[in-house]
Scaffold this motif. Structure first.
Motif, PDB file in Angstrom:
ATOM      1  N   LYS A 463      12.985 -23.609  72.896  1.00  0.00           N
ATOM      2  CA  LYS A 463      13.355 -25.021  72.843  1.00  0.00           C
ATOM      3  C   LYS A 463      14.833 -25.221  73.159  1.00  0.00           C
ATOM      4  CE  LYS A 463      13.104 -29.116  69.881  1.00  0.00           C
ATOM      5  NZ  LYS A 463      12.701 -29.643  68.541  1.00  0.00           N
ATOM      6  N   ILE A 464      15.683 -24.353  72.642  1.00  0.00           N
ATOM      7  CA  ILE A 464      17.129 -24.478  72.884  1.00  0.00           C
ATOM      8  C   ILE A 464      17.442 -24.297  74.367  1.00  0.00           C
ATOM      9  CG2 ILE A 464      19.367 -23.341  72.462  1.00  0.00           C
ATOM     10  CD1 ILE A 464      18.358 -22.794  69.618  1.00  0.00           C
ATOM     11  N   MET A 465      16.799 -23.330  75.001  1.00  0.00           N
ATOM     12  CA  MET A 465      17.035 -23.108  76.423  1.00  0.00           C
ATOM     13  C   MET A 465      16.604 -24.327  77.242  1.00  0.00           C
ATOM     14  SD  MET A 465      18.481 -20.209  76.604  1.00  0.00           S
ATOM     15  CE  MET A 465      18.875 -19.027  75.317  1.00  0.00           C
ATOM     16  N   MET A 466      15.521 -24.957  76.836  1.00  0.00           N
ATOM     17  CA  MET A 466      15.056 -26.161  77.533  1.00  0.00           C
ATOM     18  C   MET A 466      16.033 -27.317  77.332  1.00  0.00           C
ATOM     19  SD  MET A 466      10.910 -26.295  77.038  1.00  0.00           S
ATOM     20  CE  MET A 466      10.869 -27.839  77.937  1.00  0.00           C
ATOM     21  N   GLN A 467      16.574 -27.450  76.118  1.00  0.00           N
ATOM     22  CA  GLN A 467      17.535 -28.529  75.839  1.00  0.00           C
ATOM     23  C   GLN A 467      18.765 -28.424  76.732  1.00  0.00           C
ATOM     24  OE1 GLN A 467      18.289 -28.058  71.651  1.00  0.00           O
ATOM     25  NE2 GLN A 467      16.590 -29.369  71.021  1.00  0.00           N
ATOM     26  N   LEU A 468      19.159 -27.206  77.046  1.00  0.00           N
ATOM     27  CA  LEU A 468      20.340 -26.987  77.875  1.00  0.00           C
ATOM     28  C   LEU A 468      19.998 -26.879  79.359  1.00  0.00           C
ATOM     29  CD1 LEU A 468      22.252 -24.416  75.621  1.00  0.00           C
ATOM     30  CD2 LEU A 468      22.629 -26.869  75.819  1.00  0.00           C
ATOM     31  N   SER A 469      18.742 -27.202  79.697  1.00  0.00           N
ATOM     32  CA  SER A 469      18.266 -27.195  81.093  1.00  0.00           C
ATOM     33  C   SER A 469      18.403 -25.811  81.741  1.00  0.00           C
ATOM     34  CB  SER A 469      19.043 -28.231  81.932  1.00  0.00           C
ATOM     35  OG  SER A 469      18.870 -29.527  81.405  1.00  0.00           O
ATOM     36  N   LEU A 470      18.192 -24.784  80.943  1.00  0.00           N
ATOM     37  CA  LEU A 470      18.236 -23.416  81.451  1.00  0.00           C
ATOM     38  C   LEU A 470      16.820 -22.982  81.827  1.00  0.00           C
ATOM     39  CD1 LEU A 470      20.687 -21.799  78.854  1.00  0.00           C
ATOM     40  CD2 LEU A 470      21.222 -22.700  81.128  1.00  0.00           C
ATOM     41  N   GLU A 471      16.669 -22.424  83.018  1.00  0.00           N
ATOM     42  CA  GLU A 471      15.351 -22.074  83.536  1.00  0.00           C
ATOM     43  C   GLU A 471      15.032 -20.607  83.271  1.00  0.00           C
ATOM     44  OE1 GLU A 471      15.144 -23.077  87.635  1.00  0.00           O
ATOM     45  OE2 GLU A 471      15.666 -25.189  87.329  1.00  0.00           O
ATOM     46  N   VAL A 472      13.776 -20.360  82.892  1.00  0.00           N
ATOM     47  CA  VAL A 472      13.313 -18.990  82.667  1.00  0.00           C
ATOM     48  C   VAL A 472      13.466 -18.179  83.944  1.00  0.00           C
ATOM     49  CG1 VAL A 472      11.331 -17.547  82.053  1.00  0.00           C
ATOM     50  CG2 VAL A 472      11.681 -19.733  80.901  1.00  0.00           C
ATOM     51  N   ASP A 473      13.952 -16.977  83.827  1.00  0.00           N
ATOM     52  CA  ASP A 473      14.206 -16.030  84.919  1.00  0.00           C
ATOM     53  C   ASP A 473      15.427 -16.394  85.754  1.00  0.00           C
ATOM     54  OD1 ASP A 473      12.064 -14.498  84.121  1.00  0.00           O
ATOM     55  OD2 ASP A 473      10.673 -15.388  85.550  1.00  0.00           O
ATOM     56  N   ASN A 474      15.602 -17.685  86.086  1.00  0.00           N
ATOM     57  CA  ASN A 474      16.773 -18.075  86.878  1.00  0.00           C
ATOM     58  C   ASN A 474      18.057 -18.035  86.060  1.00  0.00           C
ATOM     59  OD1 ASN A 474      15.341 -18.530  89.243  1.00  0.00           O
ATOM     60  ND2 ASN A 474      14.909 -20.664  88.701  1.00  0.00           N
ATOM     61  N   ASP A 475      17.980 -18.455  84.783  1.00  0.00           N
ATOM     62  CA  ASP A 475      19.169 -18.528  83.927  1.00  0.00           C
ATOM     63  C   ASP A 475      19.087 -17.627  82.703  1.00  0.00           C
ATOM     64  OD1 ASP A 475      20.504 -20.725  85.408  1.00  0.00           O
ATOM     65  OD2 ASP A 475      18.775 -21.879  84.725  1.00  0.00           O
ATOM     66  N   HIS A 476      17.885 -17.280  82.295  1.00  0.00           N
ATOM     67  CA  HIS A 476      17.719 -16.452  81.093  1.00  0.00           C
ATOM     68  C   HIS A 476      16.379 -15.739  81.144  1.00  0.00           C
ATOM     69  CE1 HIS A 476      14.722 -19.065  78.990  1.00  0.00           C
ATOM     70  NE2 HIS A 476      15.261 -19.990  79.767  1.00  0.00           N
ATOM     71  N   MET A 477      16.271 -14.658  80.375  1.00  0.00           N
ATOM     72  CA  MET A 477      14.994 -13.963  80.289  1.00  0.00           C
ATOM     73  C   MET A 477      14.899 -13.186  78.980  1.00  0.00           C
ATOM     74  SD  MET A 477      15.078 -10.575  82.759  1.00  0.00           S
ATOM     75  CE  MET A 477      13.482 -10.027  82.147  1.00  0.00           C
ATOM     76  N   ALA A 478      13.676 -13.030  78.516  1.00  0.00           N
ATOM     77  CA  ALA A 478      13.391 -12.206  77.345  1.00  0.00           C
ATOM     78  C   ALA A 478      13.192 -10.772  77.825  1.00  0.00           C
ATOM     79  CB  ALA A 478      12.143 -12.711  76.629  1.00  0.00           C
ATOM     80  N   VAL A 479      13.821  -9.832  77.128  1.00  0.00           N
ATOM     81  CA  VAL A 479      13.802  -8.426  77.536  1.00  0.00           C
ATOM     82  C   VAL A 479      12.854  -7.643  76.633  1.00  0.00           C
ATOM     83  CG1 VAL A 479      15.179  -6.333  77.761  1.00  0.00           C
ATOM     84  CG2 VAL A 479      16.148  -8.543  78.419  1.00  0.00           C
ATOM     85  N   GLY A 480      11.973  -6.856  77.241  1.00  0.00           N
ATOM     86  CA  GLY A 480      11.032  -6.027  76.490  1.00  0.00           C
ATOM     87  C   GLY A 480       9.622  -6.182  77.030  1.00  0.00           C
TER      88      GLY A 480
END
Length: 562
Positions: A463-480
């Motif tokens: 939810k926080i990543m969405m609030q800041l308009s950060l896109e999955v893979d393009n701006d952030h990713m979960a590792v594992g």
């Protein structure tokens, strides 16, 4: 020209302070009445900019002993200003040639230091001394060089709360940009003015005849002569400022205060840059830019971005920018030593002299946080991020994640390297990402940032990543991997590394099932350290051994190379 150090004694609350300015950017912070304005006043008292056509100063810059002397100092105390300046032949040819001639220093090096001391005594008596590269100058030489410095238009000052330069019309005031002209531009404009002047004189002659005829109807007779004003444009031209929005031009004064302030600051920087770039002007001295409260009218995240831009411009243009600020977001995180923090001593519950707070430790942000009102507990997890020296960063949960990425990148395997100019920085765990205000500040601090976190935190952070308009893979990713026990960076390791560590450390593995939370945490950290150690043992790693990290490095490279 650059100010390296200021020594100030017995001036207002500055009873005895030394301020050093490292690099091309410096910030001066502190609570209200801590002494920031007095420091700027000290600088302005030497560099008055008297020849500027449109004065940038809104008050008298001279110092009066009677009103400026520190109140609690002895009656005979002397106000002292010490300016330690750095100049060079390339950046300041006007000053270089003048000093060489007046001081008769034939072997003056291309880079030289000036130490200017000003002492103001009772009855407004002023004593001046100048030392150039350890040579003490005589009275005549000192007077000439002091006069040259004080009339060289060195300071470009912008007070964010002052409204900027204005031209007043009957219909109201308009902001203007003072466009500085180079020597060639002034000569070119002068030729054009002469041509226009001749044409205007022709028109004036016709007007004179008509005016003479009208005045001739009066009993008193007058001879009429119309003249064209000389020097309409000399060193600069006032230009109106409009900004376009969707093709529509809107006057700067009709934009929000934050946009107005940033635009006017950028215009000051542009003017200073143009002065420095006038390579054919033998009188040129590179200006110093002073900006008071650049964060005015800006949201904290915009403050962080604007601070990063100003710091970058100072380095890029090699022009010293000194700011005063109440905002922790405007501080120079890349070089903490560039930040000056002022405070006031207390004596019997009364404020006394200004002191310079020591901010040289690793926790340099804490005193700023306390004085400027930012809870340092919110900053602490981001301590290493705030101190980052590069403009691009990969943010990882902890130091072990950082070591994995840096080690793999050092192997030089194609497709598994960190892009040049990108710093890998650890933040203080997933909870740090939940502070959306600090996270927004951090994102704005960098030109580009890529965020990683363990897969087990994905749902909490989505939810926080969405609030800041950060896109999955393009701006952030979960590792594992989405497997039991592999929802972290260790889950990407080759199977042989996992087998070797878990197989030879069964006692530690067993502790993972303990009912004691501290024992489980300790065992987990031990295994993490051993896995990293085992992984780093083998320097002859092939790309096939790193297949678990392939997507992570692909996303990182795409983020910074797109």
């Amino acid at each position: 020209m650059k100010i390296d150090k200021l020594e100030i004694k017995n001036f207002r609350t500055l009873e005895n302070v030394i301020l050093t300015f490292g690099g091309y950017f410096a910030s001066i912070s502190g609570k209200n009445n801590a002494g920031k304005t007095s420091v700027i006043r000290c600088i302005r008292s030497l560099f008055k900019g008297q020849e500027r056509e449109f004065s940038i100063f809104d008050e008298e810059d001279s110092i009066s002993y009677t009103t400026a002397k520190t109140q609690w100092a002895s009656c005979s105390a002397v106000i002292e200003f010490g300016y330690f300046l750095n100049a060079s032949k390339d950046a300041d040819p006007g000053l270089y040639s003048f000093v060489k001639k007046i001081a008769e220093i034939d072997n003056l090096p291309d880079h030289f230091n000036l130490e200017v001391k000003v002492r103001i005594k009772e009855k407004e008596e002023k004593e001046i001394s100048i030392v150039i590269n350890e040579k003490i100058l005589e009275k005549y030489e000192t007077g000439e060089i002091y006069q040259r410095l004080s009339s060289s238009n060195i300071i470009f000052l912008h007070n964010s709360t002052g409204g900027g330069n204005k031209i007043y019309y009957p219909s109201g005031a308009r902001s203007f940009h003072e466009m500085m002209l180079s020597k060639d531009e002034k000569e070119d404009l002068k030729r054009e003015q002469e041509r226009i002047k001749k044409k205007v004189k022709k028109f004036a002659s016709e007007h004179r005849g008509g005016l003479s005829g009208l005045l001739g109807k009066l009993e008193d007779k007058y001879e009429v002569e119309l003249t064209v004003f000389d020097g309409l444009f000399r060193n600069s031209i006032p230009l109106g400022i409009n900004l376009k929005d969707k093709g529509l031009e809107v006057a700067l004064d009709d934009w929000g205060a934050g946009t107005q302030n940033r635009t006017q600051i950028m215009m000051s920087i542009l003017s200073a840059s143009r002065v420095k770039q006038q390579s054919n002007d033998e009188n040129r001295i590179t200006p110093i830019i002073i900006i008071e409260e650049p964060e005015s009218f800006l949201h904290p995240s915009a403050q962080a971005e604007f601070g990063r831009v100003i710091r970058g411009l100072a380095r890029e243009l090699e022009i010293q920018i000194i700011i005063t600020t109440h905002s922790p977001y405007m501080l120079c995180q890349e070089h903490p030593e560039s930040n000056v923090l002022l405070d006031r001593k207390l004596f019997r519950n009364r404020l006394k002299e200004t002191v310079v707070v020591d901010v040289s430790s690793n926790k340099w942000m804490e005193p700023f946080s306390d004085i400027l009102g930012l809870n340092h507990e919110a900053v602490e997890p981001w301590r290493d991020v705030v101190k980052a020296s590069r403009d691009n960063a990969v943010l990882v949960e902890g130091t072990i994640d950082k070591e994995y990425l840096e080690h793999i990148s050092s192997l030089g395997i194609k497709g598994f390297t960190i892009p040049e100019g990108v710093e890998v920085i650890a933040y203080g765990g997933k909870d740090a990402l939940k502070n959306s205000i600090m996270l927004k500040f951090v994102i704005e601090k960098f030109n580009r940032v890529y965020i990683t976190y363990d897969l087990d935190a994905k749902n909490e952070l989505h939810k926080i990543m969405m609030q800041l308009s950060l896109e999955v893979d393009n701006d952030h990713m979960a590792v594992g991997l989405n497997e039991e026990g592999k929802d972290c960076i260790e889950g990407l390791l080759p199977q042989n590394v996992l087998s070797n560590v878990y197989g030879s450390n069964t006692n530690i593995v067993m502790k993972l099932t303990s009912t004691d939370a501290n024992a489980r945490k300790s065992a987990k950290n031990e295994l993490k350290a051993k896995l990293l150690e085992e992984f780093k043992k083998n320097r002859s790693v092939a790309s096939a051994d790193l297949k678990g990290f392939k997507t992570l490095f692909a996303n990182i490279n795409k983020a910074f190379n797109s």
